[in-house]
Design a protein around this motif. Structure first.
Motif, short mmCIF file in Angstrom:
data_model
loop_
_atom_site.label_atom_id
_atom_site.label_comp_id
_atom_site.label_asym_id
_atom_site.label_seq_id
_atom_site.Cartn_x
_atom_site.Cartn_y
_atom_site.Cartn_z
N GLU A 74 -36.43 -17.00 -11.11
CA GLU A 74 -35.17 -17.05 -10.38
C GLU A 74 -34.94 -18.45 -9.81
O GLU A 74 -35.89 -19.17 -9.50
CB GLU A 74 -35.17 -16.04 -9.22
N THR A 75 -33.67 -18.81 -9.62
CA THR A 75 -33.34 -20.10 -9.02
C THR A 75 -33.58 -20.08 -7.51
O THR A 75 -34.03 -21.06 -6.93
CB THR A 75 -31.87 -20.46 -9.29
N LYS A 76 -33.30 -18.94 -6.87
CA LYS A 76 -33.46 -18.85 -5.42
C LYS A 76 -34.58 -17.88 -5.09
O LYS A 76 -35.73 -18.15 -5.35
CB LYS A 76 -32.13 -18.45 -4.78
N ASN A 77 -34.24 -16.74 -4.50
CA ASN A 77 -35.28 -15.76 -4.17
C ASN A 77 -35.94 -15.22 -5.43
O ASN A 77 -35.25 -14.74 -6.33
CB ASN A 77 -34.67 -14.60 -3.38
N PHE A 78 -37.26 -15.29 -5.51
CA PHE A 78 -37.97 -14.65 -6.61
C PHE A 78 -38.94 -13.61 -6.03
O PHE A 78 -39.26 -13.63 -4.85
CB PHE A 78 -38.72 -15.68 -7.46
N LYS A 79 -39.38 -12.72 -6.89
CA LYS A 79 -40.26 -11.64 -6.47
C LYS A 79 -41.63 -11.81 -7.09
O LYS A 79 -41.78 -12.38 -8.18
CB LYS A 79 -39.67 -10.28 -6.88
N VAL A 80 -42.64 -11.29 -6.40
CA VAL A 80 -44.00 -11.24 -6.91
C VAL A 80 -44.40 -9.78 -7.02
O VAL A 80 -44.34 -9.04 -6.02
CB VAL A 80 -44.99 -11.99 -6.00
N LEU A 81 -44.78 -9.36 -8.22
CA LEU A 81 -45.20 -7.98 -8.47
C LEU A 81 -46.70 -7.93 -8.71
O LEU A 81 -47.31 -8.91 -9.14
CB LEU A 81 -44.46 -7.40 -9.67
N LYS A 82 -47.27 -6.76 -8.48
CA LYS A 82 -48.71 -6.56 -8.62
C LYS A 82 -48.95 -5.37 -9.54
O LYS A 82 -48.38 -4.30 -9.35
CB LYS A 82 -49.31 -6.32 -7.24
N VAL A 83 -49.82 -5.58 -10.54
CA VAL A 83 -50.17 -4.54 -11.50
C VAL A 83 -51.68 -4.52 -11.64
O VAL A 83 -52.29 -5.58 -11.85
CB VAL A 83 -49.50 -4.79 -12.87
N PRO A 84 -52.32 -3.35 -11.56
CA PRO A 84 -53.79 -3.32 -11.68
C PRO A 84 -54.25 -3.62 -13.10
O PRO A 84 -53.58 -3.26 -14.07
CB PRO A 84 -54.15 -1.89 -11.28
#
Length: 268
Positions: A158-168
């Motif tokens: 993303e250009t602005k807010n990005f997300k961080v996801l977690k997967v086992p």
């Protein structure tokens, strides 16, 4: 008068001539690789593994530091929907992130595991980790991830807010967990690749003309520590980053059609 340079002096001058901003060019990627989308070094070897993204072969390629292809492995039981990044574990297993999503309509994402990649000759099969997004997260484009404490951390582009996801890191099907959202200062902040140092103390996030260095964090609170911007003073389509050691990263270009696709070294 003609002066003859000793071989050592010639190599030093050659090394000095290959500077690009803060980056050092160490090789030019084989022209057969049009879209080197990732970089990963497994268990401190001298091979940089890479892949190509959507529309290309289901192959994993090993390069030397000069960019020559020295390994070519056909992964026969999976399809390259949109491979984007690589990571590995301490046991020498290589993981392919099949989570590219340019049209943002994709609902199912995959991480493929190739066991003990350094012992594979020319063909392999992969095990599958399948994940979907949590209900409160819209379908996004992903291009980067790394492995920490047996969990994958996956970053939206993303250009602005990005997300961080977690997967086992467990075979089977999972619903990803939203870890955090963050906004890096400035413009042109799309993350194209990521990695974490072997000692777990430094995270790097790659962009075409810079990287972000994250340190002094605890657990997976990556952005609650120190966030530094490292400006390359050089702009190209950089799509792969990995640690060579705890203080040095390898960076690779994807073909933009404008210049050579290089392998760079950067001391952090």
């Amino acid at each position: 008068m003609i002066f003859k340079l000793k071989p050592a002096v010639f190599l030093i001058l050659l090394f000095m001539s290959c500077q690009s901003g803060k980056l050092t060019v160490v090789g030019s990627i084989d022209s057969d690789l049009k879209e080197a989308s990732a970089a990963e070094i497994v268990n401190h070897t001298n091979i940089v593994w890479t892949i190509e993204d959507a529309g290309n072969k289901n192959n994993v390629y090993g390069m030397d530091y000069k960019g020559n292809i020295v390994r070519d492995i056909d992964v026969s039981n999976i399809r390259n929907e949109d491979w984007e990044d690589l990571t590995s574990d301490d046991d020498g297993n290589l993981y392919i992130g099949d989570f590219g999503n340019n049209n943002r309509k994709r609902e199912h994402f995959f991480i493929y595991k190739i066991e003990d990649i350094n012992s594979v000759k020319d063909k392999a099969t992969a095990d599958t980790i399948h994940f979907t997004l949590p209900k409160n997260v819209k379908s996004e484009d992903f291009e980067s991830f790394f492995l920490l404490n047996n969990n994958f951390y996956i970053f939206t582009k993303e250009t602005k807010n990005f997300k961080v996801l977690k997967v086992p890191n467990t075979l089977g099907t999972h619903v990803a967990k939203l870890v955090t959202e963050y906004n890096l200062d400035g413009k042109h902040n799309k993350i194209t690749s990521a990695d974490i140092s072997d000692d777990g103390k430094t995270v790097v996030l790659l962009n075409h003309d810079k990287l972000w260095k994250l340190t002094d964090f605890e657990d997976d609170n990556f952005f609650e520590g120190k966030v530094e911007t490292v400006d390359f003073k050089h702009d190209s389509q950089k799509e792969g980053i990995c640690f060579k050691d705890n203080n040095t990263v390898i960076i690779t270009d994807e073909d933009s059609g404008k210049e050579d696709n290089n392998i760079y070294v950067l001391k952090l």
